[in-house]
Enzyme design. Structure first.
Site, PDB file in Angstrom:
ATOM      1  CG  HIS A 484      -1.855  -1.087   1.235  1.00 61.75           C
ATOM      2  ND1 HIS A 484      -3.434  -0.711   1.317  1.00 61.75           N
ATOM      3  CD2 HIS A 484      -2.222  -2.053   0.622  1.00 61.75           C
ATOM      4  CE1 HIS A 484      -4.262  -1.530   1.101  1.00 61.75           C
ATOM      5  NE2 HIS A 484      -3.624  -2.517   0.643  1.00 61.75           N
ATOM      6  CD  GLU A 509      -7.029   3.791   2.868  1.00 62.64           C
ATOM      7  OE1 GLU A 509      -6.768   3.270   3.976  1.00 62.64           O
ATOM      8  OE2 GLU A 509      -5.990   4.528   2.326  1.00 62.64           O
TER       9      GLU A 509
END
Length: 704
Positions: A484, A509
Site C-alpha cells: 500500500h 478506506e
C-alpha cells in the site's frame, strides 16, 4: 509456455538508412510511423483504422550538467524488425492463458558528434503500442544523469479525460472528468488532502490516463516494467494538446541515474473503438519479463477478513495505550502503562475474526496494530518507528497462530513502515524470518507519510528500487506482498507474481474519510488496474458509519449490490471482505455471494463498458464450470442488458442474482436489494436496472 510462432528477426544495416520507418500491428488496424526530423530528432506517430491517435511526437532524453542531451543530431545506423507470437500461463490472473503477439521495430540511432548510441524499440500489438529507450554497452555513454525525459504524446484533439493530479507521493484522489483543455481550471479542486502529497503542475496528470475522443476512440497512456527508473507522469501543453513525460525527481531534483547497458520502462499507448478492449488488454503484462520465480507453488490467491475497518472508521485504534507521549523501541515498557480499551488487535477480537473466517471459508485474517510503536508512528520524521517483530502485551503471536492453525485459517502480516524505508530494509530479513516462523505467508506493507530519507518521493528511482527490493527479498522467503502507498503497478507482477496486490489508488478506506464519488469504481479498471490488481477492500454493508462510530459522519457512496459486484469488476487475486462480521450476519443472503465468488479465473469477458458510467464483467472460475457476473454503475440510472452466450451450450445452470431493489439509492437506501433465482442457459437474455452508485452480481452454477 507454448510458442505458437517462432521469433523471426530480419536485420537491415546501413549507415545511410532512410529516415522513415513504418510498423503495422498484426491485424493491420494500427500503424506506427517513425521518422528523423531534419535536425536528427526522433519522432513517431500512431493511427488506428486510419484515424490519427498520436500526431507527430518527439522522443529523447535531456541530460544533466553540460552533457549533450540525447534529443537530436541522430542518424539511423541500424534497424531490426521482428514478429513474435506466443501464449503464456500466468500464476494467477483474469484468464488461464495470455497471448503475446506483436510486430517489432528496433531503430538504432547514433549521435553524429558524440558517437553515442540509443536504440528505440517499438512493439505494436493489436490493442496498442509499447516503446522504450535502450542504452547498449558503449564507451561514450556509460554513466549519465537524466534531467528530464522528453517523450511526447501529441493528442489529435481536445479529448475527454478521466484524470487525477500529477503527484510525486500519492494517487489517492477521486477522478475528474473534463476536456483536456479544462485540466488547468479543474486542477486546484482536484487536489484533495492526503498525508503525503507533492503536486508539480496545474496541467500535470498521472498514468494510467484514459481518454475518449469525439469520434469514439478510447486512448490509454501508461508505462510498463517500471524497474530502476523514476515513475512517469504526464504534463500537458494545453495550448497544443501535447503531453510530455515528467519523471519523479529525487531529493536533489535529479530524475534518474543511469548506467549502461540498461533500458527505460516501456511507454504505452492503448487504443480501440470499443472500451471493452482496453479493459481486456494484457499489453502491460506482455511488456514485462517472464516469471523470475522458478517454483511458484506457494503463491496462492487469498480471500480474507481482518482487523482493519474498525480502526479506519474510528471505532477502534491501532495503538495499545493513550498514556505515552512518545515511544522508543527497546526502552518503552508497555507492562507499566494502562491499555486504552480501544486497541483492536487484541487476542479476543482477533479470535472472533478467526472464528468467522473458519465458519465461512475464508483463507486468512489480517491484523493491523499488533506490534509496538503505534502511539507515535506518524508525523514526527521518525526513523526507527517499528521493528516488525515485537507484539503488544494483548497480542499473543504464538497463541494466535496456533488458534488459527487449529481452525484451518492463515494469518496475514501487517508491516506499516511509516515511509521510513531505510528502517524497513534494516529489519526486513528478521521480519520475514519472523513471518516464516509464525506461519504468515503474506504481508500487507504500508508507506504512509513523507518518505525517509527526507526529501525523497514515493515514486522516484531510489524508492521504486526499494519496493522492488522488498518484493524480491520476500520471494526468497516465499512471502506474498500486498504493498500500500507504493508506486502504481506496471505489470511487474508477471515477473514477480508474489506481488499479489497493491493499493496505489483511492481505495475503500476513503469511504470512511468523507466518501468517494459514486462512479469511482467505473473509472479505476480503465486507469489504476491497467497495471495490475488492486487491494480495493470491498464488501461494506453498513454505509452509515456514524451508526457504529459516532464521531465519523462519513457515508459509503454505494449500494450493497454494488459492493458485491466489485468482487468481479475490480479484479484481484487478493480480495477482502472488509466489513465487520456482525454486519454480514445481518445480511447473510447477500453475504453468500462473497462466500461463493472465486478469486482466480480461467476466462473473463467484458460485456459492457463505458468509463465513468458502467462496467459489466463475466468471469469463469479457474478449474470450474461456474461463472460470476458483476455490474457497477455510475451516476445515471440505466438498464443493463446482457446475453449469457458465454455459457457452455451443452450445460444447464442456475443463476442467483443480487440486484438493487426498485427503491435502492446509494445515499438514502443503500441496503435495499433483492435476491432472485432462475434457471439459465447460453440463450438466456437478462435485463436489470442499476441505480446510481448501484449494480448487480450474479453467480451462475452448473446444474447436474
Amino acid at each position: 509456455m507454448k510458442n505458437i510462432m517462432p521469433y523471426l528477426i530480419v536485420l537491415f544495416a546501413s549507415i545511410n538508412m532512410t529516415h522513415a520507418q513504418e510498423l503495422k500491428s498484426p491485424s493491420g488496424d494500427l500503424t506506427m510511423h517513425f521518422e528523423l526530423q531534419e535536425n536528427g530528432t526522433p519522432t513517431y506517430k500512431l493511427s488506428y483504422k486510419n484515424k490519427e491517435v498520436i500526431k507527430t511526437s518527439r522522443l529523447g532524453l535531456e541530460l544533466k550538467d553540460d552533457e549533450k542531451s540525447l534529443l537530436n543530431d541522430f542518424k539511423i545506423t541500424n534497424t531490426e524488425t521482428a514478429t513474435f507470437n506466443e501464449s503464456w500461463t500466468p500464476v494467477w490472473g483474469e484468464v488461464k492463458t495470455i497471448q503475446n503477439h506483436y510486430n517489432e521495430l528496433a531503430v538504432t540511432l547514433t549521435q553524429e558528434d558524440t558517437e553515442r548510441m540509443v536504440i528505440i524499440r517499438f512493439r505494436l500489438f493489436d490493442e496498442g503500442l509499447g516503446f522504450r529507450y535502450e542504452f547498449p554497452e558503449q564507451k561514450n555513454l556509460v554513466y549519465f544523469t537524466i534531467k528530464e525525459e522528453r517523450t511526447q504524446f501529441a493528442m489529435a484533439g481536445d479529448h475527454t479525460a478521466f484524470w487525477i493530479p500529477g503527484d510525486y507521493d500519492t494517487q489517492e484522489y477521486d477522478y475528474t472528468e473534463s476536456k483536456l483543455s479544462e485540466i488547468r481550471g479543474y486542477s486546484e479542486g482536484a487536489v484533495t488532502a492526503n498525508l503525503s502529497q507533492t503536486s508539480f503542475s496545474p496541467t500535470g496528470v498521472q498514468t494510467a490516463l484514459i481518454m475518449k475522443t469525439d469520434d469514439g476512440l478510447y486512448i490509454n497512456l501508461h508505462e510498463a516494467a517500471l524497474i530502476n527508473y523514476s515513475c512517469m507522469h504526464l504534463n500537458l501543453d494545453d495550448k497544443n494538446m501535447v503531453f510530455e513525460s515528467w519523471l519523479t525527481p529525487d531529493s536533489n531534483g535529479d530524475k534518474g541515474y543511469i548506467q549502461a547497458p540498461t533500458t527505460s520502462p516501456w511507454r504505452t499507448v492503448m487504443v480501440s473503438d470499443d472500451a471493452r478492449d482496453i479493459l481486456a488488454s494484457k499489453l502491460t503484462y506482455n511488456l514485462n519479463e517472464p516469471c523470475a520465480i522458478e517454483d511458484t507453488s506457494w503463491i496462492k490467491p487469498v480471500k480474507y477478513v481482518g482487523v482493519w475497518w474498525e480502526m479506519i472508521t474510528g471505532k477502534g485504534s491501532w495503538n495499545y495505550t493513550d498514556d505515552l507521549p512518545s515511544v522508543q523501541l527497546g526502552v518503552t515498557d508497555y507492562s507499566k502503562v494502562s491499555p486504552n480499551k480501544t486497541h483492536s488487535a487484541n487476542n479476543e477480537n482477533v479470535k472472533k475474526y478467526i472464528d468467522f473466517a473458519a465458519e465461512h471459508g475464508f483463507d486468512a485474517v489480517l491484523v493491523e496494530g499488533w506490534n509496538e510503536g503505534w502511539e507515535d508512528w506518524f508525523g514526527h520524521s521518525k526513523d526507527y518507528v517499528f521493528d516488525f517483530v515485537t507484539p503488544y502485551p494483548d497480542f499473543d503471536v504464538e497463541g494466535i497462530h496456533a488458534y488459527a492453525k487449529s481452525k484451518g485459517v492463515e494469518m496475514m502480516m501487517h508491516h506499516e513502515t511509516s515511509a521510513s524505508v531505510r528502517n524497513y530494509e534494516r529489519h526486513m530479513d528478521e521480519a520475514y524470518q519472523f513471518m516464516n516462523a509464525n506461519g504468515y505467508k503474506s504481508v500487507k506493507s504500508g508507506y504512509v507519510g513523507d518518505i525517509l530519507p527526507r526529501g525523497e518521493n514515493h515514486y522516484n528511482q531510489w524508492i521504486v528500487n526499494h519496493y522492488q527490493y522488498a518484493i524480491e527479498k520476500a520471494a526468497e522467503y516465499k512471502i506474498m506482498v500486498n504493498a500500500h502507498e507504493a508506486v502504481r503497478p506496471t505489470g511487474v507482477a508477471r515477473t514477480y507474481p508474489n506481488l499479489i496486490g497493491n493499493e496505489s489508488a483511492r481505495g475503500t478506506e476513503y469511504q470512511a474519510f468523507g466518501g468517494s464519488k459514486p462512479n469511482h469504481v467505473t473509472v479505476l479498471p480503465f486507469t489504476r488496474l491497467i497495471g495490475g490488481p488492486m487491494d480495493y477492500t470491498p464488501g461494506i454493508f453498513e454505509m452509515d458509519i456514524s451508526k457504529f462510530s459516532p464521531n465519523n459522519n462519513s457515508h459509503v457512496n454505494s449500494t450493497i449490490a454494488n459492493q458485491l459486484a466489485l468482487y468481479v469488476t475490480m479484479y484481484s487475486p487478493l480480495q477482502m471482505a472488509a466489513d465487520f462480521p456482525e454486519h454480514y450476519e445481518q445480511f447473510m443472503d447477500a453475504f453468500q455471494f462473497i462466500k461463493d465468488v472465486a478469486i482466480d479465473w480461467g476466462d473473463s469477458i467484458y460485456l459492457e463498458a463505458e468509463p465513468g458510467q458502467y462496467i459489466t464483467v463475466a468471469r469463469k472460475e479457474k478449474g470450474s464450470s461456474s461463472w460470476f457476473v458483476g455490474n457497477v454503475n455510475g451516476y445515471t440510472k440505466r438498464t443493463s442488458k446482457i446475453t449469457l452466450d458465454f455459457l457452455d451450450k451443452d450445460k444447464k445452470y442456475e443463476a442467483i442474482m443480487y440486484a438493487d431493489a426498485k427503491d435502492a439509492d446509494y445515499k438514502t437506501n443503500p441496503q435495499a436489494y433483492k435476491v432472485t433465482k432462475q434457471k439459465v442457459n447460453y440463450k438466456t437474455k437478462l435485463s436489470q436496472v442499476s441505480v446510481p452508485g448501484g449494480g448487480y452480481a450474479i453467480s451462475i452454477m452448473e446444474v447436474k
